[in-house]
Design a protein around this motif. Structure first.
Motif, PDB file in Angstrom:
ATOM      1  N   GLY A   3       0.796  -1.225   0.000  1.00 12.91           N
ATOM      2  CA  GLY A   3       0.000   0.000   0.000  1.00 12.91           C
ATOM      3  C   GLY A   3       0.827   1.273   0.000  1.00 12.91           C
ATOM      4  N   TYR A   4       2.022   1.212  -0.602  1.00 14.11           N
ATOM      5  CA  TYR A   4       2.863   2.404  -0.697  1.00 14.11           C
ATOM      6  C   TYR A   4       2.351   3.260  -1.845  1.00 14.11           C
ATOM      7  CZ  TYR A   4       6.116  -0.495   2.041  1.00 14.11           C
ATOM      8  OH  TYR A   4       6.682  -1.290   2.995  1.00 14.11           O
ATOM      9  N   LEU A   5       1.930   4.476  -1.537  1.00 17.96           N
ATOM     10  CA  LEU A   5       1.357   5.367  -2.535  1.00 17.96           C
ATOM     11  C   LEU A   5       2.344   6.436  -2.999  1.00 17.96           C
ATOM     12  CD1 LEU A   5      -2.181   5.808  -0.964  1.00 17.96           C
ATOM     13  CD2 LEU A   5      -1.425   4.162  -2.712  1.00 17.96           C
ATOM     14  N   PHE A   6       3.557   6.398  -2.494  1.00 15.30           N
ATOM     15  CA  PHE A   6       4.603   7.331  -2.882  1.00 15.30           C
ATOM     16  C   PHE A   6       5.529   6.641  -3.877  1.00 15.30           C
ATOM     17  CE2 PHE A   6       5.347   5.209   1.113  1.00 15.30           C
ATOM     18  CZ  PHE A   6       6.585   4.601   0.935  1.00 15.30           C
ATOM     19  N   PRO A   7       6.310   7.394  -4.640  1.00 14.86           N
ATOM     20  CA  PRO A   7       7.180   6.777  -5.649  1.00 14.86           C
ATOM     21  C   PRO A   7       8.274   5.901  -5.039  1.00 14.86           C
ATOM     22  CG  PRO A   7       6.875   9.118  -6.099  1.00 14.86           C
ATOM     23  CD  PRO A   7       6.316   8.857  -4.732  1.00 14.86           C
ATOM     24  N   ILE A   8       8.399   4.704  -5.580  1.00 14.77           N
ATOM     25  CA  ILE A   8       9.498   3.791  -5.264  1.00 14.77           C
ATOM     26  C   ILE A   8      10.348   3.750  -6.528  1.00 14.77           C
ATOM     27  CG2 ILE A   8      10.176   1.490  -4.489  1.00 14.77           C
ATOM     28  CD1 ILE A   8       8.300   2.785  -2.487  1.00 14.77           C
ATOM     29  N   LEU A   9      11.534   4.340  -6.466  1.00 13.71           N
ATOM     30  CA  LEU A   9      12.362   4.514  -7.659  1.00 13.71           C
ATOM     31  C   LEU A   9      13.409   3.417  -7.787  1.00 13.71           C
ATOM     32  CD1 LEU A   9      12.920   8.374  -7.419  1.00 13.71           C
ATOM     33  CD2 LEU A   9      11.053   7.114  -8.531  1.00 13.71           C
ATOM     34  N   SER A  10      13.681   3.059  -9.035  1.00 14.47           N
ATOM     35  CA  SER A  10      14.620   1.984  -9.345  1.00 14.47           C
ATOM     36  C   SER A  10      15.972   2.541  -9.772  1.00 14.47           C
ATOM     37  CB  SER A  10      14.050   1.119 -10.471  1.00 14.47           C
ATOM     38  OG  SER A  10      15.009   0.164 -10.866  1.00 14.47           O
ATOM     39  N   ASP A  11      16.989   2.246  -8.969  1.00 12.97           N
ATOM     40  CA  ASP A  11      18.385   2.604  -9.261  1.00 12.97           C
ATOM     41  C   ASP A  11      19.087   1.372  -9.841  1.00 12.97           C
ATOM     42  OD1 ASP A  11      20.750   4.056  -9.271  1.00 12.97           O
ATOM     43  OD2 ASP A  11      21.100   3.880  -7.121  1.00 12.97           O
ATOM     44  N   PHE A  12      18.367   0.700 -10.743  1.00 10.86           N
ATOM     45  CA  PHE A  12      18.793  -0.598 -11.263  1.00 10.86           C
ATOM     46  C   PHE A  12      19.960  -0.495 -12.248  1.00 10.86           C
ATOM     47  CE2 PHE A  12      18.279  -4.294 -14.117  1.00 10.86           C
ATOM     48  CZ  PHE A  12      18.367  -5.305 -13.181  1.00 10.86           C
ATOM     49  N   TRP A  13      19.892   0.498 -13.152  1.00  8.20           N
ATOM     50  CA  TRP A  13      20.950   0.590 -14.155  1.00  8.20           C
ATOM     51  C   TRP A  13      21.259   2.037 -14.483  1.00  8.20           C
ATOM     52  CZ3 TRP A  13      24.267  -2.953 -15.185  1.00  8.20           C
ATOM     53  CH2 TRP A  13      25.167  -2.750 -16.228  1.00  8.20           C
ATOM     54  N   PRO A  14      22.514   2.454 -14.493  1.00  6.41           N
ATOM     55  CA  PRO A  14      23.625   1.612 -14.049  1.00  6.41           C
ATOM     56  C   PRO A  14      23.450   1.259 -12.568  1.00  6.41           C
ATOM     57  CG  PRO A  14      24.423   3.836 -14.471  1.00  6.41           C
ATOM     58  CD  PRO A  14      22.981   3.796 -14.874  1.00  6.41           C
ATOM     59  N   HIS A  15      23.705   0.030 -12.259  1.00  5.79           N
ATOM     60  CA  HIS A  15      23.396  -0.552 -10.959  1.00  5.79           C
ATOM     61  C   HIS A  15      23.937   0.302  -9.813  1.00  5.79           C
ATOM     62  CE1 HIS A  15      22.072  -3.836  -8.406  1.00  5.79           C
ATOM     63  NE2 HIS A  15      23.163  -3.632  -7.701  1.00  5.79           N
ATOM     64  N   GLY A  16      23.017   0.885  -9.042  1.00  3.01           N
ATOM     65  CA  GLY A  16      23.404   1.674  -7.885  1.00  3.01           C
ATOM     66  C   GLY A  16      24.075   2.993  -8.216  1.00  3.01           C
ATOM     67  N   GLY A  17      23.923   3.468  -9.437  1.00  2.00           N
ATOM     68  CA  GLY A  17      24.593   4.694  -9.855  1.00  2.00           C
ATOM     69  C   GLY A  17      24.220   5.907  -9.023  1.00  2.00           C
ATOM     70  N   VAL A  18      22.938   6.064  -8.729  1.00  2.00           N
ATOM     71  CA  VAL A  18      22.493   7.213  -7.943  1.00  2.00           C
ATOM     72  C   VAL A  18      22.932   7.049  -6.489  1.00  2.00           C
ATOM     73  CG1 VAL A  18      20.483   8.533  -7.159  1.00  2.00           C
ATOM     74  CG2 VAL A  18      20.607   7.716  -9.522  1.00  2.00           C
ATOM     75  N   ALA A  19      22.776   5.853  -5.943  1.00  2.00           N
ATOM     76  CA  ALA A  19      23.229   5.596  -4.567  1.00  2.00           C
ATOM     77  C   ALA A  19      24.715   5.905  -4.429  1.00  2.00           C
ATOM     78  CB  ALA A  19      22.938   4.153  -4.174  1.00  2.00           C
ATOM     79  N   SER A  20      25.484   5.569  -5.436  1.00  2.00           N
ATOM     80  CA  SER A  20      26.914   5.858  -5.418  1.00  2.00           C
ATOM     81  C   SER A  20      27.167   7.365  -5.389  1.00  2.00           C
ATOM     82  CB  SER A  20      27.581   5.226  -6.638  1.00  2.00           C
ATOM     83  OG  SER A  20      28.966   5.473  -6.627  1.00  2.00           O
ATOM     84  N   GLU A  21      26.437   8.116  -6.217  1.00  2.00           N
ATOM     85  CA  GLU A  21      26.606   9.574  -6.245  1.00  2.00           C
ATOM     86  C   GLU A  21      26.236  10.220  -4.914  1.00  2.00           C
ATOM     87  OE1 GLU A  21      24.712  11.517  -9.501  1.00  2.00           O
ATOM     88  OE2 GLU A  21      25.622  10.207 -10.991  1.00  2.00           O
ATOM     89  N   TYR A  22      25.307   9.609  -4.197  1.00  2.00           N
ATOM     90  CA  TYR A  22      24.892  10.140  -2.903  1.00  2.00           C
ATOM     91  C   TYR A  22      25.739   9.575  -1.756  1.00  2.00           C
ATOM     92  CZ  TYR A  22      20.928  12.774  -4.648  1.00  2.00           C
ATOM     93  OH  TYR A  22      20.151  13.718  -5.278  1.00  2.00           O
ATOM     94  N   GLY A  23      26.694   8.687  -2.081  1.00  2.00           N
ATOM     95  CA  GLY A  23      27.621   8.170  -1.084  1.00  2.00           C
ATOM     96  C   GLY A  23      27.089   7.085  -0.195  1.00  2.00           C
ATOM     97  N   VAL A  24      26.039   6.372  -0.628  1.00  2.00           N
ATOM     98  CA  VAL A  24      25.432   5.362   0.239  1.00  2.00           C
ATOM     99  C   VAL A  24      25.484   3.942  -0.340  1.00  2.00           C
ATOM    100  CG1 VAL A  24      23.940   7.040   1.397  1.00  2.00           C
ATOM    101  CG2 VAL A  24      23.092   5.832  -0.622  1.00  2.00           C
ATOM    102  N   LEU A  25      26.154   3.744  -1.480  1.00  2.00           N
ATOM    103  CA  LEU A  25      26.195   2.411  -2.089  1.00  2.00           C
ATOM    104  C   LEU A  25      27.218   1.523  -1.399  1.00  2.00           C
ATOM    105  CD1 LEU A  25      25.152   0.574  -4.398  1.00  2.00           C
ATOM    106  CD2 LEU A  25      27.127   1.355  -5.725  1.00  2.00           C
ATOM    107  N   ASP A  26      26.802   0.323  -1.046  1.00  5.09           N
ATOM    108  CA  ASP A  26      27.703  -0.718  -0.543  1.00  5.09           C
ATOM    109  C   ASP A  26      28.039  -1.594  -1.748  1.00  5.09           C
ATOM    110  OD1 ASP A  26      28.736  -3.172   0.435  1.00  5.09           O
ATOM    111  OD2 ASP A  26      27.745  -2.863   2.359  1.00  5.09           O
ATOM    112  N   THR A  27      29.224  -1.423  -2.300  1.00  4.82           N
ATOM    113  CA  THR A  27      29.574  -2.102  -3.550  1.00  4.82           C
ATOM    114  C   THR A  27      29.737  -3.605  -3.389  1.00  4.82           C
ATOM    115  OG1 THR A  27      31.914  -1.554  -3.207  1.00  4.82           O
ATOM    116  CG2 THR A  27      30.622  -0.076  -4.609  1.00  4.82           C
ATOM    117  N   ASP A  28      30.133  -4.084  -2.216  1.00  4.93           N
ATOM    118  CA  ASP A  28      30.249  -5.531  -2.019  1.00  4.93           C
ATOM    119  C   ASP A  28      28.897  -6.208  -2.006  1.00  4.93           C
ATOM    120  OD1 ASP A  28      32.950  -5.884  -2.045  1.00  4.93           O
ATOM    121  OD2 ASP A  28      33.165  -6.213   0.113  1.00  4.93           O
ATOM    122  N   ARG A  29      27.945  -5.590  -1.376  1.00  4.55           N
ATOM    123  CA  ARG A  29      26.609  -6.181  -1.275  1.00  4.55           C
ATOM    124  C   ARG A  29      25.751  -5.858  -2.490  1.00  4.55           C
ATOM    125  NH1 ARG A  29      27.902  -4.828   4.148  1.00  4.55           N
ATOM    126  NH2 ARG A  29      27.792  -6.653   5.500  1.00  4.55           N
TER     127      ARG A  29
END
Length: 162
Positions: free
Chosen positions: A95-121
């Motif tokens: 029942g999530y009515l807010f946007p759930i965004l996919s950082d799928f490709w390039p894999h974790g690219g946005v998370a990396s730019e924001y400094g929160v990507l765990d590259t091993d996992r």
């Protein structure tokens, strides 16, 4: 040779310019940070993976308190490396009515730019960012694997709205 630490070095600091992104939501619609900022502040919530207990609990808190997280001057989006079809099934079931965004490709690219990507996992840590309408980061926090955000984290981030 020692292996470098794979956990993100740390989230973007307060005062930084938030990196622009274009990601697809659970309905496969394109969402850009610049478009979201036209409405006002944007709370960006990175989470590791759909269908996990801690992530369901955190996003359930947003769902159950949606008026605090989505109004005429604030939009909240959640971001994970999962693909839109997975997010569609999960958000419908929860029942999530807010946007759930996919950082799928390039894999974790946005998370990396924001400094929160765990590259091993291969997924993001729980990063929380409040981005002001002008694009600056007003709140920045990250908790590592196995940790959950607290209500205090949500309250502090929301208290810094424009």
């Amino acid at each position: 040779m020692t292996k470098p630490d794979s956990v993100a070095v740390g989230p973007l600091p307060v005062g930084s310019v938030a990196p622009e992104f274009e990601l697809r939501d659970q309905n496969n619609r394109r969402v850009t940070l610049s478009t979201l900022r036209e409405k006002g502040d944007v709370l960006i919530v990175f989470f590791p993976l759909a269908f996990t207990g801690t992530c369901e609990g955190e996003l359930g808190y947003i769902r159950d308190n949606l008026p605090k997280f989505d109004d005429t001057t604030l939009t909240t989006v959640a971001v994970s490396v999962g693909p839109p079809p997975t997010h569609k099934v999960w958000s419908s079931a929860q029942g999530y009515l807010f946007p759930i965004l996919s950082d799928f490709w390039p894999h974790g690219g946005v998370a990396s730019e924001y400094g929160v990507l765990d590259t091993d996992r291969g997924y993001a840590n729980r990063g929380t960012f409040l981005v002001a309408r002008d694009g600056t980061v007003r709140f920045s926090d990250m908790v590592g694997p196995g940790e959950a955000r607290t209500v205090d984290t949500w309250d502090e981030a929301l208290s810094l709205r424009s």
